[in-house]
Design a protein around this motif. Structure first.
Motif, short mmCIF file in Angstrom:
data_model
loop_
_atom_site.label_atom_id
_atom_site.label_comp_id
_atom_site.label_asym_id
_atom_site.label_seq_id
_atom_site.Cartn_x
_atom_site.Cartn_y
_atom_site.Cartn_z
N ASP A 209 27.28 -0.57 4.01
CA ASP A 209 26.85 0.66 4.66
C ASP A 209 25.35 0.91 4.58
N THR A 210 24.57 -0.07 4.14
CA THR A 210 23.12 0.10 4.10
C THR A 210 22.47 -0.80 5.12
N ASP A 211 21.18 -0.58 5.37
CA ASP A 211 20.44 -1.43 6.30
C ASP A 211 19.20 -2.04 5.64
N VAL A 212 19.13 -1.94 4.32
CA VAL A 212 17.98 -2.45 3.56
C VAL A 212 18.45 -3.38 2.46
N GLY A 213 17.74 -4.46 2.25
CA GLY A 213 18.11 -5.45 1.23
C GLY A 213 17.68 -5.05 -0.16
N VAL A 214 18.07 -3.86 -0.58
CA VAL A 214 17.78 -3.35 -1.93
C VAL A 214 19.06 -2.76 -2.50
N ILE A 215 19.40 -3.13 -3.73
CA ILE A 215 20.59 -2.61 -4.40
C ILE A 215 20.16 -1.97 -5.71
N THR B 59 12.07 4.28 -3.63
CA THR B 59 10.78 4.06 -2.98
C THR B 59 10.80 2.78 -2.15
N LEU B 60 11.42 1.73 -2.68
CA LEU B 60 11.56 0.49 -1.92
C LEU B 60 12.32 0.75 -0.63
N HIS B 61 13.43 1.47 -0.76
CA HIS B 61 14.25 1.81 0.41
C HIS B 61 13.44 2.58 1.44
N LYS B 62 12.64 3.53 0.97
CA LYS B 62 11.82 4.36 1.86
C LYS B 62 10.73 3.52 2.53
N CYS B 63 10.09 2.62 1.77
CA CYS B 63 9.01 1.80 2.32
C CYS B 63 9.53 0.80 3.35
N PHE B 64 10.78 0.41 3.25
CA PHE B 64 11.38 -0.47 4.26
C PHE B 64 11.77 0.31 5.52
N GLY B 65 11.72 1.64 5.44
CA GLY B 65 12.13 2.45 6.58
C GLY B 65 13.63 2.51 6.74
N GLY B 66 14.35 2.53 5.62
CA GLY B 66 15.81 2.57 5.67
C GLY B 66 16.32 3.81 6.38
N GLN C 118 0.83 -1.20 0.00
CA GLN C 118 0.00 0.00 0.00
C GLN C 118 0.87 1.26 0.00
N LYS C 119 1.89 1.26 0.84
CA LYS C 119 2.79 2.41 0.91
C LYS C 119 3.56 2.58 -0.40
N PHE C 120 3.98 1.45 -1.00
CA PHE C 120 4.72 1.49 -2.26
C PHE C 120 3.85 2.11 -3.36
N ARG C 121 2.59 1.71 -3.42
CA ARG C 121 1.68 2.24 -4.44
C ARG C 121 1.46 3.74 -4.25
N GLU C 122 1.35 4.17 -3.01
CA GLU C 122 1.08 5.58 -2.74
C GLU C 122 2.30 6.46 -2.98
N THR C 123 3.48 5.91 -2.78
CA THR C 123 4.71 6.72 -2.85
C THR C 123 5.28 6.79 -4.25
N LEU C 124 5.15 5.72 -5.04
CA LEU C 124 5.66 5.72 -6.42
C LEU C 124 4.57 6.22 -7.34
N TYR C 125 4.83 7.27 -8.06
CA TYR C 125 3.81 7.90 -8.90
C TYR C 125 3.81 7.30 -10.30
N GLY C 126 2.59 6.96 -10.76
CA GLY C 126 2.45 6.38 -12.09
C GLY C 126 2.85 4.92 -12.14
N HIS C 127 3.03 4.41 -13.36
CA HIS C 127 3.51 3.05 -13.60
C HIS C 127 2.64 1.99 -12.89
N SER D 263 15.71 8.94 -19.53
CA SER D 263 16.15 9.51 -18.27
C SER D 263 15.02 10.32 -17.65
N GLY D 264 14.85 10.18 -16.33
CA GLY D 264 13.88 11.00 -15.62
C GLY D 264 12.45 10.51 -15.62
N VAL D 265 12.21 9.24 -15.98
CA VAL D 265 10.83 8.73 -16.01
C VAL D 265 10.48 7.92 -14.77
N GLY D 266 11.45 7.78 -13.83
CA GLY D 266 11.11 7.13 -12.56
C GLY D 266 11.73 5.77 -12.32
N LYS D 267 12.73 5.39 -13.10
CA LYS D 267 13.33 4.05 -12.94
C LYS D 267 14.08 3.96 -11.60
#
Length: 416
Positions: free
Chosen positions: A250-256, A201-208, A148-157, A191-195
């Motif tokens: 140096d990260t705390d989230v399992g996203v690269i 957004t994944l990092h943010k939704c995990f609370g990194g 739910q948070k991922f859908r709300e935070t990532l715009y479009g797509h 470039s600039g379309v949200g990739k």
């Protein structure tokens, strides 16, 4: 004989290193001394009160006569209280080969950050949890909230969001069965379309709380690119840590995030083919980081047609998702403006006494023709300019202890 050789668990090494740094110790590799063994000055200048020696290099296969070499090199460290450590993976071999060099062999005990020494009833046990927040560790309820948070935070797509949810659900099942280690996404588009925003957004939704692990492959087109990524071969002093190891450590989230992947070369393509197959990244020193449960987002500016020409069939087949990101609709751009303005206002209100109304985003929408902007980075720059102009006109008296508003604005707006 030296007093003791301590063995560390590979997954706990960097936590141990951080704790030792806090205690005033720096860990350095034995390779520095092996390569300059005839220079007695480096041994005479060694300070056992500020440095720890990692002797793992002796055991990784580059040195045949480990026993003879060990007996020669360790006697040069004259203080008996020198601390020596090694990867536990090589414990059996080192215990035997260095039996005449050390009196005792023990395991390192890592104290968790939220406990003090002496808190444990069982001093020989370790209590270390995974340092990474991963999609495979979420409960079903937590996963629903995450989506739910991922859908709300990532715009479009929207189509991508639907596909991503299905991918994650399948991945979690087969990851538990041990058949699918890494979830990989390959996102194409201008470039600039949200990739790259997908990874953010994944990092943010995990609370990194730490930085996103990001490597830009625009810097990896040379013949030495693999060495820069995973570290140079043993013998090159000071170059044992490659960039990707530093970023993941140096990260705390399992996203690269692997940005501009197409700008690399065949050597790195083959390396990531191995990563996606094995579920691990391996350095030039044979050190490993287990990426089980991680999500890797590869981005590229290449077209859908060039994708098949640039990326090998073997690697293409390893990507779990391959998608083309197109320009956002104006409706999504307006939602983005609302989100960014509210975010900036929130930061502003923590810095200044004269509070701004959150509904100010309506003014921004009236000042910005979103249809003119196809690149979201350009749209974000426009939002920043309009915000600074608005404050400069409406609140010319705004000052802070740090100087003018324009100075603090750089801090508030930052880099998107």
């Amino acid at each position: 004989m030296k007093h003791e050789l301590l063995f560390f668990e590979r997954d706990a090494f960097y936590e141990y290193k951080e704790q030792q740094l806090a205690d005033g110790y720096e860990i350095e590799s034995i390779s520095k001394y092996l390569l300059d063994a005839g220079n007695n000055d480096i041994f005479a200048n060694f300070d056992h009160t500020t440095h720890i020696i990692d002797i793992t290099a002796l055991a990784v296969g580059f040195y045949k006569e480990v026993q003879m070499l060990g007996e020669q090199i360790f006697e040069k460290f004259t203080n008996e209280d020198t601390i020596f450590i090694a990867d536990k993976k090589h414990e059996e071999a080192l215990r035997y080969d260095l039996r005449h060099c050390f009196i005792n062999f023990s395991n390192i005990e890592i104290e968790p950050h939220d406990h003090k020494q002496g808190d444990h009833n069982q001093p020989n046990s370790k209590s270390i949890t995974s340092k990474y927040k991963k999609i495979t560790d979420l409960t079903d309820d937590e996963l629903d909230v995450f989506f739910q948070k991922f859908r709300e935070t990532l715009y479009g797509h929207e189509k991508f969001k639907d596909n991503f949810e299905e991918l994650v659900k399948n991945f979690r099942v087969f990851n538990k069965l041990g058949e699918h280690k890494i979830l990989s996404l390959f996102l194409m588009g201008e470039s600039g379309v949200g990739k790259t925003e997908v990874a953010r957004t994944l990092h943010k939704c995990f609370g990194g709380e730490k930085k996103l692990a990001k490597v830009n492959f625009g810097n990896y087109s040379s013949e030495f690119s693999l060495s820069s990524l995973i570290g140079s071969a043993r013998g090159y002093i000071g170059s044992e840590d490659g960039e990707i190891f530093i970023r993941i450590r140096d990260t705390d989230v399992g996203v690269i995030l692997i940005d501009e992947f197409e700008k690399s070369n065949a050597t790195l393509f083959n390396y990531f083919l191995d990563v996606l197959e094995s579920g691990k990244i391996i350095s030039s020193l044979a050190e490993e980081i287990d990426l089980d449960g991680f999500i890797i987002v590869f981005t590229s500016n290449i077209s859908k047609e060039n994708f098949t020409n640039k990326i090998s069939p073997e690697l293409r087949s390893r990507f779990d998702y391959k998608g083309l990101f197109t320009l956002l609709y104006n409706q999504d751009k307006r939602k983005f403006v609302e989100f960014r303005v509210k975010s900036i206002i929130k930061k502003y209100n923590t810095e200044f006494e004269n509070k701004l109304n959150e509904n100010l985003f309506e003014y921004f929408l009236s000042q910005i023709n979103v249809a003119k902007y196809n690149n979201m980075r350009d749209l974000n720059k426009k939002i920043k300019r309009v915000f600074v102009d608005y404050i400069s006109i409406e609140y010319p008296e705004v000052q802070t202890d740090n100087g003018s508003f324009l100075k603090i604005a750089r801090k508030l707006l930052g880099k998107y």
